[in-house]
Scaffold this motif. Structure first.
Motif, PDB file in Angstrom:
ATOM      1  N   GLY A  60       0.803  -1.212   0.000  1.00 42.64           N
ATOM      2  CA  GLY A  60       0.000   0.000   0.000  1.00 42.64           C
ATOM      3  C   GLY A  60       0.834   1.259   0.000  1.00 42.64           C
ATOM      4  N   ASP A  61       1.511   1.524   1.145  1.00 37.10           N
ATOM      5  CA  ASP A  61       2.305   2.749   1.261  1.00 37.10           C
ATOM      6  C   ASP A  61       3.741   2.572   0.786  1.00 37.10           C
ATOM      7  OD1 ASP A  61       3.382   1.186   3.258  1.00 37.10           O
ATOM      8  OD2 ASP A  61       2.783   2.498   4.905  1.00 37.10           O
ATOM      9  N   GLN A  62       4.092   1.364   0.369  1.00 33.19           N
ATOM     10  CA  GLN A  62       5.428   1.051  -0.151  1.00 33.19           C
ATOM     11  C   GLN A  62       6.517   1.214   0.912  1.00 33.19           C
ATOM     12  OE1 GLN A  62       5.699   3.635  -3.557  1.00 33.19           O
ATOM     13  NE2 GLN A  62       4.321   2.409  -4.795  1.00 33.19           N
ATOM     14  N   ALA A  63       6.131   1.149   2.169  1.00 34.86           N
ATOM     15  CA  ALA A  63       7.108   1.253   3.251  1.00 34.86           C
ATOM     16  C   ALA A  63       7.977   0.005   3.284  1.00 34.86           C
ATOM     17  CB  ALA A  63       6.391   1.408   4.590  1.00 34.86           C
ATOM     18  N   PRO A  64       9.281   0.163   3.504  1.00 32.68           N
ATOM     19  CA  PRO A  64      10.143  -1.017   3.551  1.00 32.68           C
ATOM     20  C   PRO A  64       9.821  -1.906   4.746  1.00 32.68           C
ATOM     21  CG  PRO A  64      11.351   0.944   4.211  1.00 32.68           C
ATOM     22  CD  PRO A  64      10.034   1.416   3.686  1.00 32.68           C
ATOM     23  N   LEU A  65       9.858  -3.209   4.518  1.00 34.36           N
ATOM     24  CA  LEU A  65       9.701  -4.140   5.622  1.00 34.36           C
ATOM     25  C   LEU A  65      10.990  -4.139   6.446  1.00 34.36           C
ATOM     26  CD1 LEU A  65       7.870  -7.155   3.928  1.00 34.36           C
ATOM     27  CD2 LEU A  65       6.931  -5.027   4.854  1.00 34.36           C
ATOM     28  N   PRO A  66      10.894  -4.339   7.761  1.00 31.50           N
ATOM     29  CA  PRO A  66      12.099  -4.314   8.591  1.00 31.50           C
ATOM     30  C   PRO A  66      13.151  -5.285   8.061  1.00 31.50           C
ATOM     31  CG  PRO A  66      10.133  -4.359   9.958  1.00 31.50           C
ATOM     32  CD  PRO A  66       9.673  -4.576   8.549  1.00 31.50           C
ATOM     33  N   PRO A  67      14.344  -4.814   7.767  1.00 31.80           N
ATOM     34  CA  PRO A  67      15.344  -5.685   7.126  1.00 31.80           C
ATOM     35  C   PRO A  67      15.966  -6.667   8.104  1.00 31.80           C
ATOM     36  CG  PRO A  67      16.272  -3.510   7.523  1.00 31.80           C
ATOM     37  CD  PRO A  67      14.822  -3.429   7.919  1.00 31.80           C
ATOM     38  N   LYS A  68      16.049  -7.914   7.677  1.00 37.98           N
ATOM     39  CA  LYS A  68      16.780  -8.931   8.417  1.00 37.98           C
ATOM     40  C   LYS A  68      18.079  -9.295   7.703  1.00 37.98           C
ATOM     41  CE  LYS A  68      12.570 -10.960  10.366  1.00 37.98           C
ATOM     42  NZ  LYS A  68      11.711 -12.183  10.468  1.00 37.98           N
ATOM     43  N   ARG A  69      18.062  -9.103   6.390  1.00 41.53           N
ATOM     44  CA  ARG A  69      19.248  -9.390   5.595  1.00 41.53           C
ATOM     45  C   ARG A  69      19.114  -8.672   4.248  1.00 41.53           C
ATOM     46  NH1 ARG A  69      18.247 -15.608   3.264  1.00 41.53           N
ATOM     47  NH2 ARG A  69      16.410 -15.059   2.008  1.00 41.53           N
ATOM     48  N   TYR A  70      20.238  -8.636   3.531  1.00 41.36           N
ATOM     49  CA  TYR A  70      20.289  -8.168   2.154  1.00 41.36           C
ATOM     50  C   TYR A  70      21.054  -9.228   1.363  1.00 41.36           C
ATOM     51  CZ  TYR A  70      19.180  -3.581   4.196  1.00 41.36           C
ATOM     52  OH  TYR A  70      18.601  -2.539   4.884  1.00 41.36           O
ATOM     53  N   ARG A  71      20.472  -9.685   0.258  1.00 42.75           N
ATOM     54  CA  ARG A  71      21.117 -10.745  -0.523  1.00 42.75           C
ATOM     55  C   ARG A  71      21.899 -10.152  -1.697  1.00 42.75           C
ATOM     56  NH1 ARG A  71      16.105 -14.091  -2.188  1.00 42.75           N
ATOM     57  NH2 ARG A  71      15.225 -11.988  -1.977  1.00 42.75           N
ATOM     58  N   ALA A  72      23.034 -10.785  -2.009  1.00 48.28           N
ATOM     59  CA  ALA A  72      23.829 -10.368  -3.165  1.00 48.28           C
ATOM     60  C   ALA A  72      23.025 -10.500  -4.447  1.00 48.28           C
ATOM     61  CB  ALA A  72      25.097 -11.211  -3.242  1.00 48.28           C
ATOM     62  N   MET A  73      22.256 -11.570  -4.573  1.00 47.07           N
ATOM     63  CA  MET A  73      21.444 -11.769  -5.765  1.00 47.07           C
ATOM     64  C   MET A  73      20.456 -10.634  -5.959  1.00 47.07           C
ATOM     65  SD  MET A  73      18.094 -12.771  -6.647  1.00 47.07           S
ATOM     66  CE  MET A  73      17.461 -13.840  -5.355  1.00 47.07           C
ATOM     67  N   ALA A  74      19.844 -10.168  -4.864  1.00 49.53           N
ATOM     68  CA  ALA A  74      18.876  -9.077  -4.953  1.00 49.53           C
ATOM     69  C   ALA A  74      19.551  -7.783  -5.387  1.00 49.53           C
ATOM     70  CB  ALA A  74      18.166  -8.895  -3.621  1.00 49.53           C
ATOM     71  N   CYS A  75      20.741  -7.522  -4.857  1.00 47.99           N
ATOM     72  CA  CYS A  75      21.492  -6.343  -5.264  1.00 47.99           C
ATOM     73  C   CYS A  75      21.843  -6.427  -6.746  1.00 47.99           C
ATOM     74  CB  CYS A  75      22.751  -6.212  -4.417  1.00 47.99           C
ATOM     75  SG  CYS A  75      23.763  -4.762  -4.797  1.00 47.99           S
ATOM     76  N   ALA A  76      22.259  -7.606  -7.196  1.00 47.93           N
ATOM     77  CA  ALA A  76      22.609  -7.789  -8.607  1.00 47.93           C
ATOM     78  C   ALA A  76      21.402  -7.572  -9.507  1.00 47.93           C
ATOM     79  CB  ALA A  76      23.200  -9.176  -8.817  1.00 47.93           C
ATOM     80  N   ARG A  77      20.252  -8.071  -9.106  1.00 46.73           N
ATOM     81  CA  ARG A  77      19.056  -7.869  -9.929  1.00 46.73           C
ATOM     82  C   ARG A  77      18.695  -6.390 -10.021  1.00 46.73           C
ATOM     83  NH1 ARG A  77      14.480 -12.589  -9.109  1.00 46.73           N
ATOM     84  NH2 ARG A  77      15.752 -14.353  -9.802  1.00 46.73           N
ATOM     85  N   GLN A  78      18.841  -5.662  -8.926  1.00 51.69           N
ATOM     86  CA  GLN A  78      18.583  -4.230  -8.970  1.00 51.69           C
ATOM     87  C   GLN A  78      19.605  -3.523  -9.868  1.00 51.69           C
ATOM     88  OE1 GLN A  78      16.451  -1.819  -6.868  1.00 51.69           O
ATOM     89  NE2 GLN A  78      15.069  -3.553  -7.124  1.00 51.69           N
ATOM     90  N   LEU A  79      20.844  -3.978  -9.849  1.00 58.14           N
ATOM     91  CA  LEU A  79      21.859  -3.429 -10.743  1.00 58.14           C
ATOM     92  C   LEU A  79      21.454  -3.623 -12.198  1.00 58.14           C
ATOM     93  CD1 LEU A  79      24.637  -2.284 -11.498  1.00 58.14           C
ATOM     94  CD2 LEU A  79      25.605  -4.556 -11.023  1.00 58.14           C
ATOM     95  N   PHE A  80      20.971  -4.801 -12.529  1.00 58.34           N
ATOM     96  CA  PHE A  80      20.475  -5.049 -13.889  1.00 58.34           C
ATOM     97  C   PHE A  80      19.326  -4.111 -14.233  1.00 58.34           C
ATOM     98  CE2 PHE A  80      16.812  -7.029 -15.984  1.00 58.34           C
ATOM     99  CZ  PHE A  80      17.289  -7.099 -17.291  1.00 58.34           C
ATOM    100  N   VAL A  81      18.358  -3.993 -13.335  1.00 58.77           N
ATOM    101  CA  VAL A  81      17.157  -3.199 -13.589  1.00 58.77           C
ATOM    102  C   VAL A  81      17.519  -1.753 -13.915  1.00 58.77           C
ATOM    103  CG1 VAL A  81      15.177  -2.141 -12.400  1.00 58.77           C
ATOM    104  CG2 VAL A  81      15.492  -4.626 -12.358  1.00 58.77           C
ATOM    105  N   PHE A  82      18.390  -1.157 -13.114  1.00 54.29           N
ATOM    106  CA  PHE A  82      18.692   0.258 -13.328  1.00 54.29           C
ATOM    107  C   PHE A  82      19.700   0.473 -14.457  1.00 54.29           C
ATOM    108  CE2 PHE A  82      16.473   0.542  -9.317  1.00 54.29           C
ATOM    109  CZ  PHE A  82      15.637   1.632  -9.576  1.00 54.29           C
TER     110      PHE A  82
END
Length: 376
Positions: A60-82
């Motif tokens: 709804g409000d696009q608020a980030p969920l409380p982070p427990k971790r950050y994955r390398a794969m997720a960072c890489a996918r965002q790198l591709f997207v942008f």
């Protein structure tokens, strides 16, 4: 896709007002992506203090969920997207974050994840992660000309060959932090994404070494993972207990092999099999009433997991377009069931109920790759 923000008062109204140039046009999907999806990950979905995208935001409000971790794969996918969106400034930030947080300076390779403060958390060496590092670096290198990105994709590709080998042609899925022990033997999904990565690396670099790598990879998949009655590529090597066939992966492989036209897949005998796999997945793995793609089938085609995940829907659209089939009706179904004015629906049940509402940072990769293949 370039970032061309609409001046319309409501992004969803703008999305609905796009005039399609043909009945199969994906213009409304691209409009939604540009005006609604991408701004999430430049804004509320991006942790500016760490330089990393949050793992997920609320619908709804696009608020980030409380982070427990950050994955390398997720960072890489965002790198591709942008990189593909042409936002090279944001892509450069993500590229630096990928190297800063996830690169294992002692043992080589890439950690699976870091914790909420950015310290290494899950330290195992995962082929899926390494494949996405190559994939994203290839796209970023091609768009930016970054020498560091070209070097990184070459270095990681060489490491994959040297460290993940089983001793034969297949590659292990997960290894210990120091590569000294095998934690997971070969799986289909990491190999598929490695094929995707090496196709991107071949295009970015022009290096024929990737042709050889793709040929070996395609042949090893053909030998170990193909379910001969259907032509489908199974999740585990054939004969493994608890095996399954995922319709979304048949559509994804179909695009990678036939869409790329790379000789490696034809030489391994995968193209003809994937034509049969597409038909099998479409017949047994797609709800005829809604067009929803189910998560998994058994070897007879019986649905064993009726969950409808957004990524599988995007792969179906991409495969339909690759075949040259009319996609207008499926675009409309997808848009109505999986997109909304603040983002998207990640998962629905077979009955249509929303079973996962939060929006992961990994999903824009699926949207971008699908939309790029659809009619203008």
């Amino acid at each position: 896709m370039q970032d061309q923000r609409s001046n319309a008062s409501s992004p969803m109204q703008s999305m609905q007002s796009v005039q399609s140039t043909s009945p199969d046009s994906a213009a409304p999907l691209r409009e939604h992506y540009t005006n609604i999806v991408l701004p999430i990950w430049r804004g509320p979905g991006f942790n500016t203090s760490l330089g990393l995208a949050y793992e997920a935001v609320a619908p709804g409000d696009q608020a980030p969920l409380p982070p427990k971790r950050y994955r390398a794969m997720a960072c890489a996918r965002q790198l591709f997207v942008f990189s593909e969106a042409g936002d090279l400034a944001h892509a450069a930030t993500l590229f630096e974050s990928l190297r800063h947080y996830f690169q294992d300076k002692r043992n080589g390779g890439w950690f699976y994840s870091v914790d909420a403060s950015g310290a290494p958390l899950e330290r195992q060496k995962d082929l899926y992660t390494h494949a996405f590092v190559v994939f994203a670096s290839a796209h970023y290198a091609k768009k930016s000309g970054s020498a560091e990105a070209f070097a990184l994709l070459d270095e990681t590709s060489r490491l994959i060959e040297a460290r993940f080998s089983t001793g034969g042609d297949l590659l292990n899925a997960v290894l210990a932090e120091d590569f000294g022990a095998t934690l997971e033997t070969p799986l289909q999904n990491p190999l598929m994404h490695l094929a995707e990565a090496w196709l991107a690396a071949r295009e970015a670099t022009g290096d024929p070494a990737y042709d050889k790598r793709l040929a070996q990879l395609a042949q090893s998949v053909a030998d170990a993972f193909v379910h001969q009655p259907s032509g489908a590529i199974a999740e585990l090597p054939m004969g493994a207990a608890g095996n399954r066939l995922e319709p979304g992966h048949q559509f994804e492989w179909y695009f990678l092999a036939l869409g790329s036209g790379h000789a490696a897949f034809e030489a391994a005998g995968l193209n003809d099999r994937l034509v049969r796999a597409f038909d099998f997945a479409q017949q047994h793995g797609v709800d005829q009433e809604t067009g929803g793609v189910y998560a998994a089938l058994d070897e007879t085609g019986r649905v064993i997991d009726g969950t409808q995940r957004i990524w599988a829907q995007t792969e179906y659209l991409r495969a339909l377009a690759t075949r040259g089939d009319a996609v207008g009706e499926q675009i409309a179904r997808f848009r109505a069931r999986f997109l909304h004015e603040t983002g998207w629906v990640e998962c629905r049940s077979a009955e249509g109920e929303i079973t996962r509402a939060e929006m992961p940072s990994t999903t824009p990769y699926h949207l971008a790759t699908s939309y790029a293949a659809l009619p203008v």
